[in-house]
Design a protein around this motif. Structure first.
Motif, short mmCIF file in Angstrom:
data_model
loop_
_atom_site.label_atom_id
_atom_site.label_comp_id
_atom_site.label_asym_id
_atom_site.label_seq_id
_atom_site.Cartn_x
_atom_site.Cartn_y
_atom_site.Cartn_z
N ALA A 244 -15.98 27.84 -6.06
CA ALA A 244 -15.52 27.07 -7.05
C ALA A 244 -13.97 26.29 -6.55
O ALA A 244 -13.48 26.01 -7.45
CB ALA A 244 -14.77 28.36 -7.85
N LEU A 245 -14.83 25.63 -5.61
CA LEU A 245 -13.57 24.90 -5.04
C LEU A 245 -13.13 23.13 -6.36
O LEU A 245 -14.11 22.39 -5.49
CB LEU A 245 -13.38 24.51 -4.03
CG LEU A 245 -12.23 23.81 -2.65
CD1 LEU A 245 -11.04 24.13 -3.22
CD2 LEU A 245 -12.77 23.90 -1.52
N ASP A 246 -11.87 23.39 -6.99
CA ASP A 246 -11.97 21.86 -7.65
C ASP A 246 -10.96 21.34 -7.11
O ASP A 246 -9.88 21.27 -7.51
CB ASP A 246 -10.78 22.50 -9.23
CG ASP A 246 -10.04 24.08 -8.51
OD1 ASP A 246 -10.32 24.58 -7.96
OD2 ASP A 246 -9.59 23.84 -9.68
N LEU A 247 -11.49 20.68 -7.06
CA LEU A 247 -11.04 18.97 -5.48
C LEU A 247 -11.83 18.22 -5.84
O LEU A 247 -13.07 18.13 -5.60
CB LEU A 247 -10.46 19.51 -3.91
CG LEU A 247 -9.92 20.47 -3.84
CD1 LEU A 247 -9.47 20.78 -2.37
CD2 LEU A 247 -8.17 20.20 -3.98
N ASP A 248 -11.67 16.73 -5.98
CA ASP A 248 -11.99 15.78 -6.15
C ASP A 248 -11.62 14.92 -4.67
O ASP A 248 -11.01 13.41 -5.62
CB ASP A 248 -12.82 15.16 -7.40
CG ASP A 248 -13.06 13.94 -7.52
OD1 ASP A 248 -13.53 14.16 -6.67
OD2 ASP A 248 -13.06 13.24 -8.63
N PRO A 249 -11.51 14.54 -3.77
CA PRO A 249 -10.72 13.90 -3.23
C PRO A 249 -11.65 12.29 -2.79
O PRO A 249 -12.84 12.76 -2.80
CB PRO A 249 -10.56 14.50 -1.49
CG PRO A 249 -11.48 15.84 -1.72
CD PRO A 249 -12.68 15.74 -3.00
N HIS A 250 -11.03 11.35 -2.55
CA HIS A 250 -11.68 9.98 -2.55
C HIS A 250 -11.46 10.25 -0.82
O HIS A 250 -10.69 10.76 -0.18
CB HIS A 250 -10.74 9.38 -3.46
CG HIS A 250 -10.08 9.34 -4.63
ND1 HIS A 250 -11.15 8.73 -5.43
CD2 HIS A 250 -8.76 10.00 -5.20
CE1 HIS A 250 -10.93 9.27 -6.86
NE2 HIS A 250 -9.79 9.31 -6.55
N ASP A 251 -12.31 9.01 -0.94
CA ASP A 251 -12.09 8.21 0.47
C ASP A 251 -11.14 7.38 1.11
O ASP A 251 -10.60 7.30 -0.22
CB ASP A 251 -13.42 7.14 0.65
CG ASP A 251 -14.80 7.18 0.64
OD1 ASP A 251 -15.16 8.65 -0.23
OD2 ASP A 251 -15.66 6.56 -0.32
N ASP A 252 -10.76 7.87 2.33
CA ASP A 252 -9.28 7.01 2.64
C ASP A 252 -9.82 7.31 4.37
O ASP A 252 -10.59 6.88 4.93
CB ASP A 252 -8.64 8.33 2.61
CG ASP A 252 -8.01 8.72 3.20
OD1 ASP A 252 -9.15 9.41 4.77
OD2 ASP A 252 -7.20 9.87 2.76
N VAL A 253 -8.87 6.14 4.87
CA VAL A 253 -9.01 5.17 6.20
C VAL A 253 -9.27 6.85 7.53
O VAL A 253 -10.14 6.84 8.08
CB VAL A 253 -7.97 4.76 6.71
CG1 VAL A 253 -7.54 3.36 5.76
CG2 VAL A 253 -7.22 5.84 6.50
N GLN A 254 -9.21 8.29 7.13
CA GLN A 254 -9.60 8.89 8.02
C GLN A 254 -11.07 9.20 7.63
O GLN A 254 -12.26 9.91 8.54
CB GLN A 254 -9.08 10.17 7.46
CG GLN A 254 -7.11 10.19 7.80
CD GLN A 254 -6.87 10.73 9.42
OE1 GLN A 254 -7.91 10.49 10.09
NE2 GLN A 254 -5.42 11.24 9.01
N ALA A 255 -11.23 9.23 6.82
CA ALA A 255 -12.74 10.62 5.70
C ALA A 255 -13.30 9.68 4.52
O ALA A 255 -12.39 9.58 4.19
CB ALA A 255 -12.61 11.71 6.04
N THR A 256 -14.29 10.16 4.36
CA THR A 256 -15.24 10.35 3.16
C THR A 256 -14.37 10.93 2.29
O THR A 256 -14.63 12.39 2.74
CB THR A 256 -16.72 9.99 2.19
OG1 THR A 256 -16.74 10.89 3.57
CG2 THR A 256 -17.18 8.76 4.03
N GLY A 257 -14.22 10.99 0.21
CA GLY A 257 -14.19 12.67 0.37
C GLY A 257 -14.95 13.43 0.03
O GLY A 257 -14.87 14.10 -0.45
N LYS A 258 -16.61 13.29 0.72
CA LYS A 258 -17.53 13.92 0.68
C LYS A 258 -17.21 14.82 2.19
O LYS A 258 -16.85 16.56 1.93
CB LYS A 258 -19.04 13.65 0.38
CG LYS A 258 -20.14 14.46 0.76
CD LYS A 258 -21.47 13.24 0.77
CE LYS A 258 -22.52 14.35 0.59
NZ LYS A 258 -23.78 13.64 1.44
#
Ligand SMILES: Cc1cc2nc3c(=O)[nH]c(=O)nc-3n(C[C@H](O)[C@H](O)[C@H](O)COP(=O)(O)OP(=O)(O)OC[C@H]3O[C@@H](n4cnc5c(N)ncnc54)[C@H](O)[C@@H]3O)c2cc1C
Length: 280
Positions: A244-258
């Motif tokens: 159910a994890l309701d997160l949608d992270p964007h890519d940043d300098v550390q890692a991709t959103g995926k």
């Protein structure tokens, strides 16, 4: 790099600091521990005309238990919070997070209020205060007000603070025998800002959990609560909470959103076990 030229003044009282802020508006910045501000000046990301040093203001560095709450003064240094008996006894989530903030030299100068006001989306303390359902005490030219953490963090490095206001303290509920907390973060090296982190709180009710609050950091513009995962975890099902994890992270300098979404699931499993078993 060196900063652009700026004037410097030392405020002796809260009133003086707020009056100076009101007079100079956007041209002034408060200087607390300087651990974030000076770096942004040196990189010329910010070029204020005036720095108002608030380190000489008395009475803003206390840590106290007041009834059912713990009050942490804005000028309490990270190292002071880390070593506080009141924090280790009554605010175990903050105690767990503290060693992850930078390195000892940074914790010796950086302040609790500075971290909350700066609102770095990858920082530990904003997420902890959000998970705890804390409250931020603010003083401005029109007097005092309080803002709940849920309403304080508004966008990337953006908070509910108005330009002429300053944070004076943060108030969090004191832990009791039913309080459960959990904390985990993944960083490239210990002390670096997290790639992803999670601060969690809950209340034990027999074998189940209630009032689950999961505040992720490093996954968005602000610390982010995963509210659907909170509901699933309250029912005691870790797999369902991860699904159910309701997160949608964007890519940043550390890692991709995926990758961040995957890591968030890994951390959720760790923190969920801490909350369910009562052993952080
Ligand atoms: C190498 C390095 C690594 C770090 N790693 C981490 C980390 O892993 N996790 C983490 O959370 N932090 C980390 N930090 C940042 C550190 O925690 C800072 O102390 C914190 O972000 C800001 O606190 P400060 O007191 O230094 O604030 P300052 O740098 O003095 O101020 C930061 C901003 O907040 C404003 N401000 C300060 N106090 C107030 C107040 N009372 N009211 C209103 N506005 C205020 C200032 O005007 C400025 O805009 C790191 C810093 C460095 C240099």
């Amino acid at each position: 790099m060196k900063p652009a030229a700026f004037a410097y003044t030392r405020a002796r009282t809260l009133k003086e600091a707020v009056t100076l802020l009101a007079r100079h508006k956007d041209d002034a910045r408060l200087l607390a521990g300087g651990q974030s501000l000076i770096a942004t000046l040196n990189m010329r990301l910010s070029a204020p005309e005036l720095l108002i040093d608030i380190n000489g203001i008395k009475g803003l560095d206390g840590i106290a238990k007041k009834g059912k709450f713990i009050e942490i003064g804005a000028l309490a240094r990270h190292a002071q919070v880390e070593r506080s008996d009141i924090i280790s006894k009554h605010a175990p989530l903050i105690a767990l997070a503290m060693p992850h903030i930078g390195h000892p030299a940074i914790r010796n100068r950086g302040t609790f209020g500075g971290s909350i006001a700066f609102a770095d989306p990858a920082a530990e303390l904003p997420a902890c205060v959000l998970a705890l359902g804390g409250e931020i005490a603010i003083t401005g030219p029109r007097g005092k007000r309080k803002v709940k953490a849920d309403a304080f963090f508004k966008g990337l490095f953006e908070t509910a603070l108005r330009p002429q206001e300053m944070v004076t303290a943060v108030r969090i509920p004191a832990a009791d025998k039913n309080t459960r907390v959990g904390f985990a973060e993944l960083a490239r090296r210990h002390g670096d800002y997290a790639i992803v982190g999670l601060a969690g709180t809950a209340r034990a009710t027999g074998k189940a959990l209630a009032d689950v609050r999961l505040a992720f950091f490093g996954v968005g513009a602000t610390p982010v609560r995963a509210k659907q995962a909170e509901v699933a975890l309250a029912a005691g099902n870790i797999d369902a909470a991860v699904d159910a994890l309701d997160l949608d992270p964007h890519d940043d300098v550390q890692a991709t959103g995926k990758v961040k979404k995957h890591l968030a699931g890994v951390l959720l499993r760790r923190v969920a076990r801490q909350l369910l078993e009562g052993r952080p």
